[in-house]
Design an enzyme around this catalytic site. Structure first.
Site, PDB file in Angstrom:
ATOM      1  N   SER A  87       0.814  -1.202   0.000  1.00  0.00           N
ATOM      2  CA  SER A  87       0.000   0.000   0.000  1.00  0.00           C
ATOM      3  C   SER A  87       0.857   1.265   0.000  1.00  0.00           C
ATOM      4  O   SER A  87       1.669   1.464  -0.882  1.00  0.00           O
ATOM      5  CB  SER A  87      -0.955  -0.030   1.201  1.00  0.00           C
ATOM      6  N   ASP A 125      -8.666  -5.525  -5.231  1.00  0.00           N
ATOM      7  CA  ASP A 125      -8.440  -4.223  -4.592  1.00  0.00           C
ATOM      8  C   ASP A 125      -8.911  -3.095  -5.496  1.00  0.00           C
ATOM      9  O   ASP A 125      -8.739  -3.147  -6.713  1.00  0.00           O
ATOM     10  CB  ASP A 125      -6.951  -4.061  -4.285  1.00  0.00           C
ATOM     11  N   HIS A 141      -6.576  -6.033  -1.187  1.00  0.00           N
ATOM     12  CA  HIS A 141      -5.514  -5.059  -0.938  1.00  0.00           C
ATOM     13  C   HIS A 141      -4.382  -5.677  -0.129  1.00  0.00           C
ATOM     14  O   HIS A 141      -3.228  -5.270  -0.258  1.00  0.00           O
ATOM     15  CB  HIS A 141      -6.127  -3.883  -0.175  1.00  0.00           C
TER      16      HIS A 141
END
Length: 623
Positions: free
Chosen positions: A177, A383, A441
């Site tokens: 991320s 995601d 994610h």
């Protein structure tokens, strides 16, 4: 005399720390709730605690970074992975206790073994950073990514003083991320430090490479991919009354990006107008008739639902148990933390201070890194916030090692785990990209054993296979209790016998022959120095992890944009050259019956438009 020299070698290699850090025994983690229920082979050797930094660029610095180190008992791994979660300001205990660490936390707030832990393949160190994240503390919050990188280099200097033998392991930096910003900046800082005569890090450190999962590397490409992702996944009604507003916001974002000069003094990590695209899409697709906990699409996994406006912020579902576990006094004591220490998954204060008014997006420094080391980018395809479309478009436009994107003829290779096709891989010129199927994610959270296959790909620990007339690569399946590796179900088992440990703390492993083994280790260490030199020079040239036989030669290079290709039959959109992205958007606008006040066209990036551009931190945590 030679024996004495060898024994002192790991200590000489690491410069003296100006701070008394104690010894490894002071950081040893001996017990945790539920640990006694695990088999001996499932219990890792653990060290944890706070390391003071005393940052040189901060006056009266009081910053302390928390780390948690895991390694297999009585096994000396050649590789060590440092893992960072994102945010900014989100704790790496997410990674340790919900993703790739050796434990997950059950509803009783006890540890259970994580069957796919990366600790089976390498030593792993989870670090809460920058200061104010997780258990790490500070009163001096950092404001630029360059400061974050320098702070981590200082942490590493402290760490290697405490664990000098780890200097000789192959160093890998991993994260997900917002760590897509952290990792490249830190890698650059490490390289600069190692080249400096006054650097903090030991020159013997071997920087192997990096892995970045669902990385927020190019914020502009990610922002421009949101609407396309919603349309391709049929999450949005393209004929809905809200579409003109969404398209207007998309156009505003594109125009802001086109007007950016690209100079470091004026660049920003992201634009609030671009981030608004995702916020608007989530708001417009809210199902007010659904139960409260099902009204919003989960931005981290579009197959899931959540309350509005959380839209995924209460995910993963195990987070409450992790929080309760890390607040137990017995756990705090075991981790060498004060009983008053508090933990939260993400710190808004860290994100609000990290404005990055000077720092450029990490995509700008990625090409220089790829000249030096291999990097794997992987994306879970469920995601939204850091989706695969944005990552793939970023790669298509990235100029690195003499070309733009992956050259035509470099093909995706199917990736199999336990005979199941779990993703596809493409690799060239030091860059490898993996799209991981049916993953969110947080790829390791969804399927940790499969995610460890990413580490196997990175380590070249795979083989060519063919299933149902489909050629691809297969990564191992591990049997933890027997310490056996399978290349695939049809191959014989490969025995991986345990090796002696390299740590200088015999109590950590309980090995009665430790000191004899250690003497042998330091002798081997000298030989490893020669191997290191060979690896350094042989790996200096960019290469592909995948074999050349997977690449087809082509004389002509033609790059096509895949923008809205699923809608071409309905909207009559032709494949368009990368340089004409805006014309594709123009066709989409026209097909919706929406007309902008001015024709939608590429703008001169050198134009000096008087734009009111303001960057703010992500409105949603990137975890």
């Amino acid at each position: 005399m030679l024996k004495l020299l060898c024994l002192l070698l790991p200590l000489v290699a690491v410069s003296a720390s100006p701070i008394d850090l104690g010894s490894q025994k002071d950081y040893l983690v001996l017990d945790l709730p539920g640990l006694s229920h695990l088999s001996e082979t499932q219990r890792p050797t653990m060290h944890a605690g706070l390391l003071p930094l005393n940052l040189s660029f901060v006056a009266d610095d009081d910053t302390e970074y928390f780390f948690w180190r895991f390694s297999k008992q009585d096994v000396d791994r050649a590789d060590i992975v440092f893992w960072l979660n994102g945010g900014p300001g989100c704790s790496s205990m997410d990674g340790a206790l919900m993703e790739l660490g050796p434990f997950v936390i059950n509803p009783k707030q006890e540890v259970e073994y994580n069957e796919g832990t990366w600790v089976e393949a390498a030593d792993v160190v989870f670090v809460d950073q920058p200061g104010g994240t997780g258990f790490s503390s500070t009163t001096n919050y950092l404001t630029e990514l360059t400061e974050v990188a320098d702070g981590f280099v200082t942490f590493l200097a402290r760490y290697f003083h405490l664990f000098p033998a780890d200097v000789y392991k192959k160093f890998t930096l991993g994260g997900e991320s917002y760590a897509g910003q952290y990792v490249p900046y830190i890698l650059k800082a490490i390289m600069d430090d190692l080249k400096s005569d006054s650097g903090q890090l030991p020159k013997e450190l071997y920087l192997k490479g990096a892995l970045i999962g669902n990385g927020w590397i190019d914020p502009n490409e990610q922002s421009l991919s949101y609407l396309e992702f919603f349309i391709k996944k049929e999450l949005i009604d393209i004929h809905g009354s809200y579409m003109p507003g969404l398209l207007q916001q998309q156009e505003k974002c594109q125009n802001l990006i086109n007007h950016s000069s690209g100079e470091a003094s004026e660049s920003q990590i992201s634009y609030s107008a671009c981030e608004k695209i995702l916020n608007d899409a989530l708001r417009f697709t809210r199902d007010k008739k659904a139960p409260l906990d099902q009204q919003c699409i989960n931005m981290y996994d579009y197959t899931l639902r959540d309350t509005y406006p959380s839209c995924g912020m209460s995910w993963p579902p195990y987070l409450p148990d992790v929080t309760a576990f890390l607040q137990k006094k017995s756990v705090l004591e075991a981790l060498h933390l004060d009983s008053s220490a508090s933990w939260s998954e993400c710190s808004a204060r860290v994100g609000s201070h990290l404005k990055n008014k000077i720092s450029v997006p990490s995509v700008d420094i990625l090409p220089d890194l790829l000249q030096e080391i291999p990097i794997i980018l992987f994306n879970g395809d469920h995601d939204i916030i850091c989706n695969c479309i944005g990552t793939e478009r970023m790669i298509d436009k990235l100029e690195f090692n003499g070309d733009q994107g992956f050259t035509e003829g470099t093909e995706y290779i199917p990736w199999f785990y336990n005979e199941v096709n779990v993703g596809k891989v493409i690799s060239e010129r030091n860059l490898t990209y993996v799209r991981v199927y049916n993953s969110s994610h947080m790829v390791p959270f969804d399927n940790t054993p499969v995610s460890r296959g990413l580490l196997d790909i990175y380590f070249d620990n795979f083989e060519d296979v063919e299933y149902n007339n489909v050629s691809g690569i297969a990564t191992p399946v591990y049997d933890v209790d027997k310490n056996i590796t399978y290349i695939d179900s049809n191959d014989p088992r490969l025995q991986n016998g345990p090796k002696s440990s390299s740590t200088d703390d015999s109590a950590a492993h309980g090995n009665p022959f430790f000191y004899y083994v250690f003497e042998l280790f330091v002798i081997v260490l000298l030989l490893c120095g020669l191997v290191y030199l060979y690896q350094y020079y042989s790996n200096s040239a960019p290469h592909s992890i995948l074999a050349d036989k997977h690449k087809k030669k082509s004389k002509n290079k033609s790059k096509n944009v895949r923008f809205l290709d699923d809608l071409e039959s309905n909207l009559d959109l032709d494949n368009t050259d990368d340089k004409k992205d805006n014309s594709v958007m123009s066709k989409l606008l026209s097909s919706m019956g929406y007309q902008a006040q001015e024709p939608y066209k590429p703008l001169d990036k050198g134009a000096n438009a008087d734009l009111d551009i303001e960057m703010d931190s992500h409105g949603t945590s990137e975890k």
